[in-house]
Design an enzyme around this catalytic site. Sequence first.
Site, mmCIF file in Angstrom:
data_model
loop_
_atom_site.group_PDB
_atom_site.id
_atom_site.type_symbol
_atom_site.label_atom_id
_atom_site.label_comp_id
_atom_site.label_asym_id
_atom_site.label_seq_id
_atom_site.Cartn_x
_atom_site.Cartn_y
_atom_site.Cartn_z
ATOM 1 N N CYS A 2 0.820 -1.215 0.000
ATOM 2 C CA CYS A 2 0.000 0.000 0.000
ATOM 3 C C CYS A 2 0.855 1.267 0.000
ATOM 4 C CB CYS A 2 -0.868 0.021 1.244
ATOM 5 S SG CYS A 2 -1.843 -1.461 1.451
ATOM 6 N N ARG A 27 5.002 0.351 -6.070
ATOM 7 C CA ARG A 27 4.980 -0.487 -4.874
ATOM 8 C C ARG A 27 4.049 -1.691 -5.040
ATOM 9 N NH1 ARG A 27 6.511 2.709 -0.072
ATOM 10 N NH2 ARG A 27 5.087 1.500 1.218
ATOM 11 N N TRP A 75 -2.992 -2.626 -1.511
ATOM 12 C CA TRP A 75 -2.597 -3.979 -1.893
ATOM 13 C C TRP A 75 -3.347 -4.882 -0.924
ATOM 14 C CZ3 TRP A 75 0.092 -8.276 0.076
ATOM 15 C CH2 TRP A 75 0.627 -9.153 -0.879
ATOM 16 N N ASN A 101 -1.555 1.871 5.951
ATOM 17 C CA ASN A 101 -0.659 0.815 5.459
ATOM 18 C C ASN A 101 -0.339 -0.085 6.645
ATOM 19 O OD1 ASN A 101 -0.553 2.205 3.099
ATOM 20 N ND2 ASN A 101 1.633 2.679 3.181
ATOM 21 N N GLY A 102 -0.262 -1.390 6.409
ATOM 22 C CA GLY A 102 0.091 -2.294 7.505
ATOM 23 C C GLY A 102 -1.057 -3.225 7.824
ATOM 24 N N GLU A 492 18.487 -16.598 -8.893
ATOM 25 C CA GLU A 492 18.037 -15.244 -9.197
ATOM 26 C C GLU A 492 17.498 -15.148 -10.629
ATOM 27 O OE1 GLU A 492 17.242 -12.759 -7.618
ATOM 28 O OE2 GLU A 492 17.373 -11.059 -8.973
ATOM 29 N N LYS A 496 13.740 -13.947 -11.446
ATOM 30 C CA LYS A 496 13.456 -12.811 -12.342
ATOM 31 C C LYS A 496 12.450 -13.216 -13.395
ATOM 32 C CE LYS A 496 14.420 -10.209 -10.630
ATOM 33 N NZ LYS A 496 15.040 -9.951 -9.390
ATOM 34 N N GLU A 499 8.852 -13.974 -11.893
ATOM 35 C CA GLU A 499 8.054 -12.884 -11.330
ATOM 36 C C GLU A 499 7.538 -11.907 -12.380
ATOM 37 O OE1 GLU A 499 9.975 -10.643 -8.217
ATOM 38 O OE2 GLU A 499 11.801 -10.404 -9.345
ATOM 39 N N HIS A 515 19.561 -35.677 -9.194
ATOM 40 C CA HIS A 515 18.848 -36.182 -8.019
ATOM 41 C C HIS A 515 17.344 -35.951 -8.126
ATOM 42 C CE1 HIS A 515 22.710 -37.033 -6.271
ATOM 43 N NE2 HIS A 515 23.089 -35.802 -6.601
ATOM 44 N N LYS A 614 6.568 -3.921 -4.219
ATOM 45 C CA LYS A 614 7.989 -3.570 -4.191
ATOM 46 C C LYS A 614 8.565 -3.738 -2.793
ATOM 47 C CE LYS A 614 11.872 -2.172 -5.840
ATOM 48 N NZ LYS A 614 12.610 -3.222 -6.551
HETATM 49 O O1 M6R Z 1 13.360 -4.848 -0.107
HETATM 50 P P1 M6R Z 1 13.934 -6.226 0.059
HETATM 51 O O2 M6R Z 1 15.236 -6.394 -0.603
HETATM 52 O O3 M6R Z 1 13.980 -6.652 1.502
HETATM 53 O O4 M6R Z 1 12.899 -7.178 -0.653
HETATM 54 C C1 M6R Z 1 13.023 -8.558 -0.605
HETATM 55 C C2 M6R Z 1 12.149 -9.206 -1.644
HETATM 56 O O5 M6R Z 1 10.806 -8.907 -1.417
HETATM 57 C C3 M6R Z 1 12.519 -8.759 -3.055
HETATM 58 O O6 M6R Z 1 13.865 -8.981 -3.321
HETATM 59 C C4 M6R Z 1 11.663 -9.512 -4.089
HETATM 60 O O7 M6R Z 1 12.026 -10.853 -4.112
HETATM 61 C C5 M6R Z 1 11.788 -8.846 -5.454
HETATM 62 N N1 M6R Z 1 10.526 -8.846 -6.114
HETATM 63 C C6 M6R Z 1 12.779 -9.511 -6.338
HETATM 64 O O8 M6R Z 1 12.808 -9.029 -7.622
#
Ligand code: M6R
Length: 619
Positions: A2, A27, A75, A101-102, A492, A496, A499, A515, A614
Amino acid sequence: MCGIVGYMGGQDAYPILVRGLHRLEYRGYDSAGVSLINQAGNLNVYKATGKVDALEEKCREADTTGTIGIAHTRWATHGEPNTVNAHPHLSQSGNLSLVHNGIIENYKTLRAMLEGKGYSFCSDTDTEVLVQLIDYTQATSRCDLFTAVQRALKSVVGAYAIALLERSHPDRLVCARKGSPLVIGVGTDARGNKEFFLGSDATPIVEYTNQVVYLKDEEIACMDRSGQLDIVNMDDVHQTPEMITLQMSLDELEKGGYPHFMLKEIWEQPAALRTCIKGRLHPASKDVVLSGIIDHKDKFVKARRIIICACGTSWHSALIGKYFIEEAAQVPVEVEYASEFRYRNPVIYPDDVVVAVSQSGETADTLAAIQLAERKGAFLYGICNVIGSSIARATHSGTYLHVGPEIGVASTKAFTGQVITLCLLGLAIAKEKHTLSDEMFHMLVDELYQIPDKMQWTLENNKDIDKFAQMFTYCRNFIFLGRGYNYPVALEGALKLKEISYIHAEGYPAAEMKHGPIALVDEEMPVVFIAPRRGMYDKVVSNIQEIKSRKGKIISVVTEGDTTVAGMSDHTFVIPDTRDCFVPLLAAIPLQLLAYYVATAKGRNVDQPRNLAKSVTVE
Ligand code: M6R
């Protein structure tokens, strides 16, 4: 997650609020709303599901006048994303409007109590409980809003950043925070009067003023039209606002000619990493200076163990950091998912150093993990990008990435920024502990210094990825494989891709294939190998053979000039040669570009992928 925007001053609030909401779109959210008090004293609220554009459309014919207002991007957590659940929420009396927010953890108990007092609710949200609670407190205590918020929040369990409008007092804006960030911007309007801006981060504020106050946990602030900013804590003790000058520039929040923030941020990596190492890595004197550890050398030298807590991409960079720090500084490093660590009863020794890695510095699980570690006596070190963020403030010391704001939800420059920062940390500890020969230390310093140039080379020599990526839009699965330092890169690369393209992808250590996962391989399965001519090259070549014999499609990241792996692959991406430990900084780039171009070819919203936020400020 949010987002909150607020404004009070001499200008029309609506354009500022909507512009602010657009700034916060990165965000992640699924509905939006705005509330304003007009000249006649009416409190108007407008909400829409979907994007901020939909809210603007809805407001086109509406009365959006007024010089005070609050706005929100939601959100969904409690209740589906619809207009009833969207914020702002109104109190039953219609006098208060609130954005939040929260998460309020005890909202059910509070709701039952309020229902017993005659309150009724129209939404499924915890937020509506909050606004009714404040309304109830104000009515029963006959106090002003500032005091009512303070009293009401004493019975609230959970995390919040809130902002409120009061119809009967269109001359003040009240806000509070606990565990969720809130920034107050203080500017001057055209008539020379003070005006106030509010943001859940600084991005909606930066184009109006660079003077900000970061509200601290359990602080409540009241801004009034005379320019007064009062801050109290939960014990009613007045706090002096700590004015900070923002370092962020507006350019950093624009796409700058790129179609997406993600692509801009991928291409920004060489410059961003140069800024990150500036003043820290000194090739002439062959030195590494990390101010964050200067005053705490002892903690690192004597550390029996380093524990790194992180989530998502930051967890991947932490894993690379583990490999490097263990190798360079000869200290055991454990990498923990913050969400798991916080709910275990982990063994923490007094001489442990706990490092939090977080781009946003607001990730709820990472924050909770270090709070737990602190209670157990650990020394806390933060590696964050966002200046003044909660994790940066909750740690005893730390290092900022200085890679500039990252707006794309998929982390790119923050990932490589974290990796290089962890390398700097490893070198700084190694220097203090004398665990590397001078020759090796100097060589690593020299090599690390060249990485931004090699990143530039990588970007410029993989320009065909866009055309190549189009072939993979039909794919339903991908596998990413690497060994040693490149195993986290495989993780990673897979994250990427999944997501932003929504293609299922898994990363594995290459040798783990046998395995189990190898059962998935057939002619339909693209397998991406990170196979630089360093480290376990021959072993990776054998792993490629194994996939090739099962007709998997091989895509590889190879060192410039390599012909062996290139000859076995259906397609290759090239990177310049570098030390094994620094390969991740280069190999990540073609994988970021691959994910980006596959996702854009599939028409995905790469900057705001579905369901993602975000900064994950709720657990
Ligand atoms: O702000 P942070 O680095 O703590 O966030 C951690 C994850 O939420 C963040 O890296 C998330 O996996 C991203 N969407 C990766 O692209």
